[in-house]
Design an enzyme around this catalytic site. Structure first.
Site, PDB file in Angstrom:
ATOM      1  N   GLU A 106       0.862  -1.174   0.000  1.00  0.00           N
ATOM      2  CA  GLU A 106       0.000   0.000   0.000  1.00  0.00           C
ATOM      3  C   GLU A 106       0.898   1.223   0.000  1.00  0.00           C
ATOM      4  O   GLU A 106       2.022   1.184   0.503  1.00  0.00           O
ATOM      5  CB  GLU A 106      -0.957   0.012   1.188  1.00  0.00           C
ATOM      6  N   TYR A 149       6.601   1.781  -7.971  1.00  0.00           N
ATOM      7  CA  TYR A 149       5.830   0.537  -7.896  1.00  0.00           C
ATOM      8  C   TYR A 149       5.202   0.190  -9.243  1.00  0.00           C
ATOM      9  O   TYR A 149       5.198  -0.976  -9.640  1.00  0.00           O
ATOM     10  CB  TYR A 149       4.752   0.636  -6.818  1.00  0.00           C
TER      11      TYR A 149
END
Length: 141
Positions: free
Chosen positions: A96, A108
């Site tokens: 997250e 990411y």
């Protein structure tokens, strides 16, 4: 404990890198490092802490000390922990990230993670409204 796993050094890097969120303490790092499911990749310059259970690898935190940013260490650490997790049998990875952390989101995404959910107002902020948490996931090779 190997020198790269020194909880105080990891906490110092986390404090330097995390200016919008509460950084983790040396005690928190020590407890996580003592957990048999949690693994450290890297050292106090740049590191990732990952929990692997039942074929899933969760990136708990990743940090690069500001003195070592923009040198490709974050990408190297990402590739390294994912490779190690896959070698240990993990087939999926998730994490997250705060919606206002666009640099981490770009890293990411470049590492193959895609958005799978949102936690509204998850990360408290000292001077602004809480930031949403973006949940991201990818398959491991």
């Amino acid at each position: 404990m190997p020198p790269q796993a020194d909880p105080a050094a990891l906490a110092a890097t986390h404090t330097a890198a995390f200016t919008q969120s509460r950084p983790w303490t040396a005690q928190e790092f020590a407890e996580l490092l003592a957990d048999r499911f949690t693994h450290l990749t890297g050292d106090a310059r740049a590191f990732a802490l990952v929990r692997e259970i039942a074929g899933e690898a969760e990136l708990l935190t990743i940090a690069t000390h500001p003195d070592h940013q923009r040198q490709g260490l974050g990408r190297q650490i990402m590739q390294s922990w994912m490779k190690t997790a896959a070698e240990r049998g993990a087939t999926e990875a998730f994490l997250e990230v705060a919606q206002d952390n666009t640099a981490a989101q770009a890293l990411y995404s470049a590492c193959g993670f895609g958005l799978v959910g949102i936690r509204k107002a998850y990360y408290p902020r000292p001077t602004t409204a809480a930031a949403d948490a973006l949940l991201m996931k990818r398959r491991l090779p």
